[in-house]
Design an enzyme around this catalytic site. Sequence first.
Site, PDB file in Angstrom:
ATOM      1  CB  ALA A  81      -0.538   7.043   2.345  1.00 59.35           C
ATOM      2  CG  ASP A 120      -6.934   8.724  11.241  1.00 61.17           C
ATOM      3  OD1 ASP A 120      -7.703   9.332  10.695  1.00 61.17           O
ATOM      4  OD2 ASP A 120      -5.703   8.408  10.436  1.00 61.17           O
ATOM      5  CB  ALA A 130      -0.764  -0.161   1.191  1.00 65.14           C
ATOM      6  CB  ALA A 141       4.558   5.928   5.280  1.00 61.32           C
ATOM      7  CD  GLN A 142       6.679   2.879  -0.993  1.00 64.25           C
ATOM      8  OE1 GLN A 142       6.090   3.754  -1.838  1.00 64.25           O
ATOM      9  NE2 GLN A 142       7.635   2.107  -1.432  1.00 64.25           N
TER      10      GLN A 142
END
Length: 551
Positions: A130, A284, A128, A133-134
């Site tokens: 973003a 979150d 994944a 970060a990944q």
Amino acid sequence: MRRLFRLLTIYAVFARYRLDELLPDHAASGIVKFFIRLHPAAWTASTQVHPWGRLRLALEQLGPVFIKFGQLLSTRHDLLPEEAIGDLANLQDNVPPFGEQAAFDIIEAELKGTTEALFGHLERTPLASASVAQVHAGSLKDGREIVVKVIRPGIETLVQRDLALLLTGARWLQKIVPETKRFHPVQVVTDYRHILLGELDLGQEAANGAQFRRNFADSPVLYVPEVHWNLSTNKVLTMERVYGVPVSDTQSMLAAGVSLEHLSELGVEIFFTQVFRDNFFHADMHPGNVMVSLKDPQNPQYLSLDCAIVGSLSKQERFLLARQLMALLDKDYEQIAILMVEAGWVPQSTRIHEFQNALRTVLEPVLERPLNEIEFGPILIRLFQTARRFEMQALPQFMLLEKTLIHVEGLGRQLYPELDIWEIGRPLLEQWLRDQIGPGAIMQTIKRNGPALIEQIPHIPKLAWDALQEMRKLSENQQKLLQQVEQGHLKQLRRDRIITLLGLIGLGAGLSWGFNPHWSLSWSEIPLGAWVISALGASLILTRLRSNPDD
């Protein structure tokens, strides 16, 4: 130079999406509108999309800092209108992954070893990605599956640059448009900066995850992945890999035989437990960060991911929150108004009766419905919108809590539309309040503070003696001060008497001179000296009376 180039980029994006239409009608904003419309990108800009929708597109184009800032603003119902909240809540944080080799270089530099030596296996293709970060999947040497989260290279510099620009803009806004001070734009950006920099620190995320795991150790309702500390730093986070389905995938859960009603109730129970029992809540909790394990469909278990953003309240704040929620359920609008004033959310000068009536007007139509039909999210939104008219100034941690509660309720109703959040939450609230004021709470306080008190027992005689000495010195000082005051008063009294006597003598002398019975003088024939002496004597007497009118 880079900051100037970034400013020009922001200027061009604002012009392209004609964000000048969102600016208020203010003398200062007129200059900004003029410059935005002056840019060539504004001449061909399409305005078919609603301005708030264009703001969302602009923030997505400007990158991670602005995306995250927009997501934070989407929780501020006390600042923005509902149409803006809806658009900003849809901000997307999907960006292409950065280079595979760059990720491996960061991992090896941070962990001081090659990936072959550190891991049993590590996938080069990201699982994944973003903006911050990944994630790469892999396994340890002993075969346990893991995921490795890596901070995007250079993101700290970009974030610090954009945060500095946002902070400068907030300061300018506060100076140019003084009316915005009550919204605390600088404080909003500062709070956001704290949250975003926390997301860049994977060490903080790891610590948060460890705390959640400890709070729910052996819990059948929530599982938090284990952190592998020996393979984690501030830029690399290695965690246990967990399997489940996204909480929004109701079809898969129904096919597996999961009771969505039971699952939704567990979510509410977890939320209230985090807030009131642990005072440490996941702030979150959107669907991307929550999964459900299907190992035992009859006893489903939530999986908590990405613990970068957390919230906590002081004991006084939790007590205030519990009382507010109970007052809301009891439709005690006066109590809600009083509590909000006591909390400092609205000014002390607020008229309680007026505020109470405003709350009743917007909340009564909603609260009159059956509890299982009431959505708490819209109630909070209405509450904050009403309070905004009274210059509400809510604390950031309450905004995080409000955002989390809305997410929890939204997820719960998505799973089970007839969810009654208060059927589950009210008993938990009442029990928590009882625990705070009952004998158990007193004993817990004694138990917590007992060792410190016992440690001080040997020092009590000396402390008592020191206190008596201080009291004796204070008494002596007070006596000296009283004597000085008394002496000063006596001196002043003597001066006053002398002044009065001189005044009387002067007045008497002047009268005797000017009105001698053996003289037959008219008013015009009275000697000037008599007038002067009489006036001086009268002036001294009047001065004395003014200085001490009680005499």
